[in-house]
Motif scaffolding. Sequence first.
Motif, PDB file in Angstrom:
ATOM      1  N   PHE A 109       0.821  -1.209   0.000  1.00  0.00           N
ATOM      2  CA  PHE A 109       0.000   0.000   0.000  1.00  0.00           C
ATOM      3  C   PHE A 109       0.857   1.262   0.000  1.00  0.00           C
ATOM      4  CE2 PHE A 109      -2.354   3.146   2.743  1.00  0.00           C
ATOM      5  CZ  PHE A 109      -3.263   3.530   1.781  1.00  0.00           C
ATOM      6  N   SER A 110       1.921   1.262   0.781  1.00  0.00           N
ATOM      7  CA  SER A 110       2.705   2.486   0.960  1.00  0.00           C
ATOM      8  C   SER A 110       3.934   2.581   0.061  1.00  0.00           C
ATOM      9  CB  SER A 110       3.148   2.610   2.421  1.00  0.00           C
ATOM     10  OG  SER A 110       2.032   2.802   3.259  1.00  0.00           O
ATOM     11  N   TYR A 112      -4.968  -7.753  -5.198  1.00  0.00           N
ATOM     12  CA  TYR A 112      -3.965  -7.599  -6.252  1.00  0.00           C
ATOM     13  C   TYR A 112      -4.299  -6.411  -7.156  1.00  0.00           C
ATOM     14  CZ  TYR A 112      -1.075  -8.337 -10.306  1.00  0.00           C
ATOM     15  OH  TYR A 112      -0.186  -8.126 -11.325  1.00  0.00           O
ATOM     16  N   GLU A 113      -5.567  -6.324  -7.574  1.00  0.00           N
ATOM     17  CA  GLU A 113      -5.970  -5.230  -8.457  1.00  0.00           C
ATOM     18  C   GLU A 113      -5.778  -3.869  -7.795  1.00  0.00           C
ATOM     19  OE1 GLU A 113      -7.137  -4.973 -11.714  1.00  0.00           O
ATOM     20  OE2 GLU A 113      -6.278  -6.978 -11.778  1.00  0.00           O
ATOM     21  N   PHE A 114      -6.140  -3.785  -6.528  1.00  0.00           N
ATOM     22  CA  PHE A 114      -6.118  -2.497  -5.834  1.00  0.00           C
ATOM     23  C   PHE A 114      -4.703  -2.072  -5.454  1.00  0.00           C
ATOM     24  CE2 PHE A 114      -6.460   0.028  -1.863  1.00  0.00           C
ATOM     25  CZ  PHE A 114      -7.151   1.112  -2.370  1.00  0.00           C
ATOM     26  N   LEU A 115      -3.911  -3.005  -4.948  1.00  0.00           N
ATOM     27  CA  LEU A 115      -2.595  -2.635  -4.417  1.00  0.00           C
ATOM     28  C   LEU A 115      -1.447  -2.828  -5.403  1.00  0.00           C
ATOM     29  CD1 LEU A 115      -2.738  -4.029  -0.761  1.00  0.00           C
ATOM     30  CD2 LEU A 115      -3.149  -1.702  -1.560  1.00  0.00           C
ATOM     31  N   VAL A 116      -1.639  -3.655  -6.415  1.00  0.00           N
ATOM     32  CA  VAL A 116      -0.524  -3.945  -7.322  1.00  0.00           C
ATOM     33  C   VAL A 116      -0.786  -3.386  -8.721  1.00  0.00           C
ATOM     34  CG1 VAL A 116       0.938  -5.741  -8.321  1.00  0.00           C
ATOM     35  CG2 VAL A 116       0.043  -6.014  -5.997  1.00  0.00           C
ATOM     36  N   VAL A 136       4.485  -1.056  -9.045  1.00  0.00           N
ATOM     37  CA  VAL A 136       5.275  -2.245  -8.742  1.00  0.00           C
ATOM     38  C   VAL A 136       6.216  -2.512  -9.913  1.00  0.00           C
ATOM     39  CG1 VAL A 136       5.193  -4.725  -8.284  1.00  0.00           C
ATOM     40  CG2 VAL A 136       3.474  -3.219  -7.291  1.00  0.00           C
ATOM     41  N   THR A 137       7.494  -2.661  -9.621  1.00  0.00           N
ATOM     42  CA  THR A 137       8.491  -2.768 -10.685  1.00  0.00           C
ATOM     43  C   THR A 137       9.264  -4.087 -10.654  1.00  0.00           C
ATOM     44  OG1 THR A 137      10.111  -1.620  -9.288  1.00  0.00           O
ATOM     45  CG2 THR A 137       8.816  -0.275 -10.809  1.00  0.00           C
ATOM     46  N   PHE A 170       2.489 -12.987 -12.534  1.00  0.00           N
ATOM     47  CA  PHE A 170       2.010 -13.389 -11.213  1.00  0.00           C
ATOM     48  C   PHE A 170       0.547 -12.988 -11.037  1.00  0.00           C
ATOM     49  CE2 PHE A 170       1.255 -12.544  -6.701  1.00  0.00           C
ATOM     50  CZ  PHE A 170       1.710 -13.715  -6.115  1.00  0.00           C
ATOM     51  N   GLY A 171       0.229 -11.763 -11.439  1.00  0.00           N
ATOM     52  CA  GLY A 171      -1.147 -11.289 -11.333  1.00  0.00           C
ATOM     53  C   GLY A 171      -2.086 -12.037 -12.263  1.00  0.00           C
ATOM     54  N   ASP A 172      -1.593 -12.388 -13.449  1.00  0.00           N
ATOM     55  CA  ASP A 172      -2.438 -13.133 -14.397  1.00  0.00           C
ATOM     56  C   ASP A 172      -2.814 -14.506 -13.850  1.00  0.00           C
ATOM     57  OD1 ASP A 172      -2.535 -11.082 -16.177  1.00  0.00           O
ATOM     58  OD2 ASP A 172      -1.250 -11.998 -17.698  1.00  0.00           O
TER      59      ASP A 172
END
Length: 217
Positions: A62-63, A98-102, A108-109, A116-118
């Motif tokens: 989040f931060s 995942y959608e909200f924070l990443v 995210v780099t 990973f998200g997929d």
Amino acid sequence: IIKTDQFYDVTERLDWSVALSLFLKYGDTDKSLKESVGEFLSYSLDKKPDAADKAYNLFKLFSYPNEVSYDVLECTFSPFSNTADKELQDYFFEFFIYEFLVRSSQQVTCPNWESFGDSITLEFAKQLEECRLFRETIFVLCHLNDDATCEREITRILNGRVNELGYLENNNVLNDLSVSFDVPDKTLHLARAIKFKSLKNYWQQTESLLDADCVLE
């Protein structure tokens, strides 16, 4: 407002989650939640949380999303994946986080975060499909980063669930699917043609092929 040195005097022996609660409640209320949580995480805690602490890692996402490593992503989401009796709401929570924070943060780099998200998205879509929530399945699939996988999976649902989605002979539903999910009309008409062929309705199959501009099919 409790000053920083006073805060440490009060919370140095407390668990990090309790210390964070106190920091947010009695800290600088002029700062945003993200700023306050980020300031707290930058402190050197006496009682450091475990590296696999899911809640602590969520606050880091989040931060400081641009500082998160792939290991942190795995540690954050692995508790969801390892749940033996995982239910639909667990998949939803994992996808939402995942959608909200990443993905939505676009900060995210670390390598491979998109794949990973997929994997999270595909797993949630699979569960929705098994529950016969086909429109919801398409909506979730639209969040895939891999365009080829996205097109393939959505086309598979459209081809196999023409009746359930209700657009075999209903142009209003077809138009709604096209607009809502940005699906090309050609894809929908081809799915109709495949279904009409299976029903041996060759006249409407031909009409659908013409609508799809595929007269040579």
